[in-house]
Design a protein around this motif. Structure first.
Motif, PDB file in Angstrom:
ATOM      1  N   PHE A 169       0.834  -1.212   0.000  1.00  0.00           N
ATOM      2  CA  PHE A 169       0.000   0.000   0.000  1.00  0.00           C
ATOM      3  C   PHE A 169       0.864   1.256   0.000  1.00  0.00           C
ATOM      4  O   PHE A 169       0.611   2.201  -0.750  1.00  0.00           O
ATOM      5  N   VAL A 170       1.866   1.272   0.859  1.00  0.00           N
ATOM      6  CA  VAL A 170       2.749   2.446   0.932  1.00  0.00           C
ATOM      7  C   VAL A 170       3.473   2.639  -0.400  1.00  0.00           C
ATOM      8  O   VAL A 170       3.561   3.769  -0.919  1.00  0.00           O
ATOM      9  N   ALA A 171       3.982   1.553  -0.975  1.00  0.00           N
ATOM     10  CA  ALA A 171       4.678   1.643  -2.258  1.00  0.00           C
ATOM     11  C   ALA A 171       3.744   2.127  -3.360  1.00  0.00           C
ATOM     12  O   ALA A 171       4.139   2.940  -4.217  1.00  0.00           O
ATOM     13  N   PHE A 172       2.497   1.666  -3.353  1.00  0.00           N
ATOM     14  CA  PHE A 172       1.540   2.077  -4.386  1.00  0.00           C
ATOM     15  C   PHE A 172       1.283   3.578  -4.320  1.00  0.00           C
ATOM     16  O   PHE A 172       1.300   4.273  -5.351  1.00  0.00           O
ATOM     17  N   VAL A 173       1.047   4.081  -3.110  1.00  0.00           N
ATOM     18  CA  VAL A 173       0.772   5.522  -2.957  1.00  0.00           C
ATOM     19  C   VAL A 173       1.980   6.348  -3.386  1.00  0.00           C
ATOM     20  O   VAL A 173       1.844   7.346  -4.121  1.00  0.00           O
ATOM     21  N   ILE A 174       3.178   5.942  -2.969  1.00  0.00           N
ATOM     22  CA  ILE A 174       4.380   6.708  -3.317  1.00  0.00           C
ATOM     23  C   ILE A 174       4.611   6.712  -4.827  1.00  0.00           C
ATOM     24  O   ILE A 174       4.904   7.765  -5.430  1.00  0.00           O
ATOM     25  N   LEU A 175       4.461   5.559  -5.480  1.00  0.00           N
ATOM     26  CA  LEU A 175       4.707   5.481  -6.924  1.00  0.00           C
ATOM     27  C   LEU A 175       3.643   6.233  -7.712  1.00  0.00           C
ATOM     28  O   LEU A 175       3.953   6.863  -8.735  1.00  0.00           O
TER      29      LEU A 175
ATOM     30  N   ARG B 133      -4.399  11.858  -8.358  1.00  0.00           N
ATOM     31  CA  ARG B 133      -5.868  11.977  -8.375  1.00  0.00           C
ATOM     32  C   ARG B 133      -6.551  10.618  -8.451  1.00  0.00           C
ATOM     33  O   ARG B 133      -7.722  10.489  -8.114  1.00  0.00           O
ATOM     34  N   LYS B 134      -5.826   9.610  -8.920  1.00  0.00           N
ATOM     35  CA  LYS B 134      -6.414   8.278  -9.070  1.00  0.00           C
ATOM     36  C   LYS B 134      -6.433   7.476  -7.769  1.00  0.00           C
ATOM     37  O   LYS B 134      -6.995   6.390  -7.724  1.00  0.00           O
ATOM     38  N   ILE B 135      -5.801   8.021  -6.737  1.00  0.00           N
ATOM     39  CA  ILE B 135      -5.705   7.301  -5.466  1.00  0.00           C
ATOM     40  C   ILE B 135      -6.906   7.640  -4.598  1.00  0.00           C
ATOM     41  O   ILE B 135      -7.225   8.814  -4.382  1.00  0.00           O
ATOM     42  N   HIS B 136      -7.579   6.638  -4.092  1.00  0.00           N
ATOM     43  CA  HIS B 136      -8.705   6.847  -3.188  1.00  0.00           C
ATOM     44  C   HIS B 136      -8.197   7.465  -1.889  1.00  0.00           C
ATOM     45  O   HIS B 136      -7.133   7.085  -1.388  1.00  0.00           O
ATOM     46  N   PRO B 137      -8.929   8.428  -1.322  1.00  0.00           N
ATOM     47  CA  PRO B 137      -8.475   9.075  -0.082  1.00  0.00           C
ATOM     48  C   PRO B 137      -8.156   8.085   1.041  1.00  0.00           C
ATOM     49  O   PRO B 137      -7.238   8.311   1.831  1.00  0.00           O
ATOM     50  N   LEU B 138      -8.897   6.986   1.105  1.00  0.00           N
ATOM     51  CA  LEU B 138      -8.623   5.995   2.147  1.00  0.00           C
ATOM     52  C   LEU B 138      -7.244   5.370   1.998  1.00  0.00           C
ATOM     53  O   LEU B 138      -6.624   4.966   2.986  1.00  0.00           O
ATOM     54  N   MET B 139      -6.755   5.273   0.756  1.00  0.00           N
ATOM     55  CA  MET B 139      -5.428   4.711   0.537  1.00  0.00           C
ATOM     56  C   MET B 139      -4.351   5.612   1.142  1.00  0.00           C
ATOM     57  O   MET B 139      -3.343   5.129   1.678  1.00  0.00           O
ATOM     58  N   TYR B 140      -4.543   6.937   1.047  1.00  0.00           N
ATOM     59  CA  TYR B 140      -3.610   7.859   1.689  1.00  0.00           C
ATOM     60  C   TYR B 140      -3.601   7.628   3.203  1.00  0.00           C
ATOM     61  O   TYR B 140      -2.535   7.549   3.833  1.00  0.00           O
ATOM     62  N   LEU B 141      -4.809   7.516   3.787  1.00  0.00           N
ATOM     63  CA  LEU B 141      -4.920   7.332   5.234  1.00  0.00           C
ATOM     64  C   LEU B 141      -4.251   6.030   5.673  1.00  0.00           C
ATOM     65  O   LEU B 141      -3.481   5.999   6.641  1.00  0.00           O
ATOM     66  N   VAL B 142      -4.523   4.953   4.934  1.00  0.00           N
ATOM     67  CA  VAL B 142      -3.966   3.647   5.304  1.00  0.00           C
ATOM     68  C   VAL B 142      -2.441   3.655   5.161  1.00  0.00           C
ATOM     69  O   VAL B 142      -1.729   3.086   5.989  1.00  0.00           O
ATOM     70  N   ALA B 143      -1.940   4.307   4.109  1.00  0.00           N
ATOM     71  CA  ALA B 143      -0.487   4.377   3.915  1.00  0.00           C
ATOM     72  C   ALA B 143       0.174   5.109   5.078  1.00  0.00           C
ATOM     73  O   ALA B 143       1.242   4.701   5.563  1.00  0.00           O
ATOM     74  N   ILE B 144      -0.454   6.177   5.558  1.00  0.00           N
ATOM     75  CA  ILE B 144       0.094   6.921   6.705  1.00  0.00           C
ATOM     76  C   ILE B 144       0.062   6.052   7.962  1.00  0.00           C
ATOM     77  O   ILE B 144       1.024   6.011   8.733  1.00  0.00           O
ATOM     78  N   LEU B 145      -1.051   5.349   8.167  1.00  0.00           N
ATOM     79  CA  LEU B 145      -1.169   4.477   9.337  1.00  0.00           C
ATOM     80  C   LEU B 145      -0.107   3.379   9.316  1.00  0.00           C
ATOM     81  O   LEU B 145       0.489   3.056  10.348  1.00  0.00           O
ATOM     82  N   PHE B 146       0.142   2.814   8.141  1.00  0.00           N
ATOM     83  CA  PHE B 146       1.153   1.772   8.045  1.00  0.00           C
ATOM     84  C   PHE B 146       2.555   2.343   8.239  1.00  0.00           C
ATOM     85  O   PHE B 146       3.438   1.664   8.788  1.00  0.00           O
ATOM     86  N   ALA B 147       2.784   3.568   7.795  1.00  0.00           N
ATOM     87  CA  ALA B 147       4.078   4.201   8.023  1.00  0.00           C
ATOM     88  C   ALA B 147       4.332   4.343   9.528  1.00  0.00           C
ATOM     89  O   ALA B 147       5.444   4.108  10.011  1.00  0.00           O
ATOM     90  N   VAL B 148       3.275   4.715  10.269  1.00  0.00           N
ATOM     91  CA  VAL B 148       3.381   4.793  11.725  1.00  0.00           C
ATOM     92  C   VAL B 148       3.600   3.401  12.317  1.00  0.00           C
ATOM     93  O   VAL B 148       4.415   3.206  13.217  1.00  0.00           O
ATOM     94  N   TYR B 149       2.867   2.421  11.775  1.00  0.00           N
ATOM     95  CA  TYR B 149       2.956   1.030  12.256  1.00  0.00           C
ATOM     96  C   TYR B 149       4.370   0.472  12.091  1.00  0.00           C
ATOM     97  O   TYR B 149       4.912  -0.148  13.008  1.00  0.00           O
ATOM     98  N   PHE B 150       4.981   0.733  10.938  1.00  0.00           N
ATOM     99  CA  PHE B 150       6.328   0.213  10.688  1.00  0.00           C
ATOM    100  C   PHE B 150       7.385   0.926  11.528  1.00  0.00           C
ATOM    101  O   PHE B 150       8.466   0.384  11.751  1.00  0.00           O
ATOM    102  N   GLY B 151       7.069   2.129  11.973  1.00  0.00           N
ATOM    103  CA  GLY B 151       8.023   2.872  12.804  1.00  0.00           C
ATOM    104  C   GLY B 151       7.605   2.952  14.259  1.00  0.00           C
ATOM    105  O   GLY B 151       8.035   3.864  14.980  1.00  0.00           O
ATOM    106  N   ILE B 152       6.787   1.990  14.702  1.00  0.00           N
ATOM    107  CA  ILE B 152       6.197   2.098  16.041  1.00  0.00           C
ATOM    108  C   ILE B 152       7.237   2.035  17.139  1.00  0.00           C
ATOM    109  O   ILE B 152       7.132   2.739  18.146  1.00  0.00           O
TER     110      ILE B 152
END
Length: 338
Positions: A297-303, A311-330
């Motif tokens: 998910f994070v890679a998809f949003v960044i690429l 514009r093609k990215i659903h807003p929820l994908m941005y939110l989930v990518a941020i949450l996972f970024a926090v999760y990986f750096g917990i």
């Protein structure tokens, strides 16, 4: 919110993951120890050879289940497990007693038990402290712990349901499993009940792919499995006869079935193919479905951002990518806040 390529990648990744679990748990693939002075983390068998009867049993089970599945025999995977278990019991009876090391069973030894039943030990039932973590490690650390568990559990469940739904042909034309909300509520409630019982989390497991591979579609197979698990509490010595070498071949066969979804991914477009690839390989490499989903998910949003397709990215994908970024750096986050 999840793009179709990642849904297919989740299915393929889960297939590769359960196949990897199968070959590792059966000892068909083994971890190279540090004292071997090699940079290769795993190897085939022991030193590149099948040196034990357990390896032979796994191969026999794999061939048996593969033939039955290819011939579309109804209940073929179950028949394969039973047949391989009988073979394992015979092997243990002939070779195991004289030379135990030659068998090399990895989890359970297929010996005929002295008794077939008994009363289960329910001593841990209800032995939990609902607010203990808050008093032991502090409110903020406990909240971060809960965040980690919830995010991991949710995406494990969501990914597993998505993959199994596509494998079963139950997903709609958008790749969405019907009544996903209800399924996730039940799954979450099961996780809570499992914790309350001081037992394993009662969540959806990738092992259900074996049932799907044998034709399960309506949910009745899950009900039957649940009833059998209840009965198994009183029949522990009996089901412990089945060695992992007899069950692991089914995981490999079902993993091969789930790989068929890879044809739906456009690897010619690297902005789509790379996140899908990372999703697929990181599930077995990190031994976690949630990690594979999060990295993908994070890679998809960044690429997509990098190629101007934000514009093609659903807003929820941005939110989930941020949450996972926090999760990986917990862990660094917890260290930073003390």
């Amino acid at each position: 919110a999840i793009p179709a390529s990642l849904k297919s990648a989740i299915t393929v990744g889960i297939g590769l993951f359960i196949a990897f679990v199968g070959v590792v748990d059966s000892g068909f693939v083994t971890r190279n120890t540090d004292d071997m002075n090699t940079t290769v983390p795993v190897s085939f068998g022991v030193g590149g050879s099948i040196v034990s009867w357990s390896g032979v049993v796994f191969v026999v089970g794999l061939v048996t289940c593969g033939i039955l599945a290819a011939r579309k025999v109804r209940g073929g995977l179950f028949i394969g497990i039973v047949t391989t278990t009988v073979f394992a019991v015979i092997v243990q009876a002939i070779a195991g007693d004289d030379n135990p090391e030659s068998t090399g069973w990895h989890m359970a030894t297929p010996d005929i038990p002295d008794s077939f039943g008994g009363m289960p030990d329910l001593g841990l039932l209800g032995e939990f402290d609902l607010f203990g973590a808050f008093t032991r490690i502090g409110f903020l650390s406990a909240c971060l712990l809960i965040f980690t568990l919830v995010l991991s559990n949710f995406f494990d469940a969501m990914g597993t349901m998505t993959g199994l739904g596509k494998q079963a042909g139950l997903a709609n034309e958008k790749g969405v499993l019907p009544n996903m909300r209800t399924a996730l509520i039940v799954e979450g409630a099961g996780a809570v009940v499992g914790g309350g019982a001081s037992a394993s989390s009662n969540t959806v497991f990738v092992d259900s792919a074996a049932g799907i591979g044998d034709g399960a579609r309506t949910g009745l197979a899950n009900v039957v499995t649940g009833v059998i698990f209840l009965a198994a509490m009183f029949l522990t010595p009996l089901y412990e006869v089945v060695p992992i070498e007899a069950a692991a071949p089914v995981l490999v066969i079902v993993g091969a079935m789930m790989m068929a979804q890879i044809k739906d991914i456009d690897f010619g477009n690297l902005a789509v193919g790379l996140p899908a690839f990372l999703t697929i390989v990181m599930m077995p490499f990190s031994y976690s479905i949630a990690n594979g989903i999060g990295i993908g998910f994070v890679a998809f949003v960044i690429l997509q951002l990098g190629t101007g397709n934000w514009r093609k990215i659903h807003p929820l994908m941005y939110l989930v990518a941020i949450l996972f970024a926090v999760y990986f750096g917990i862990d660094p986050i917890k260290d930073a806040i003390g």
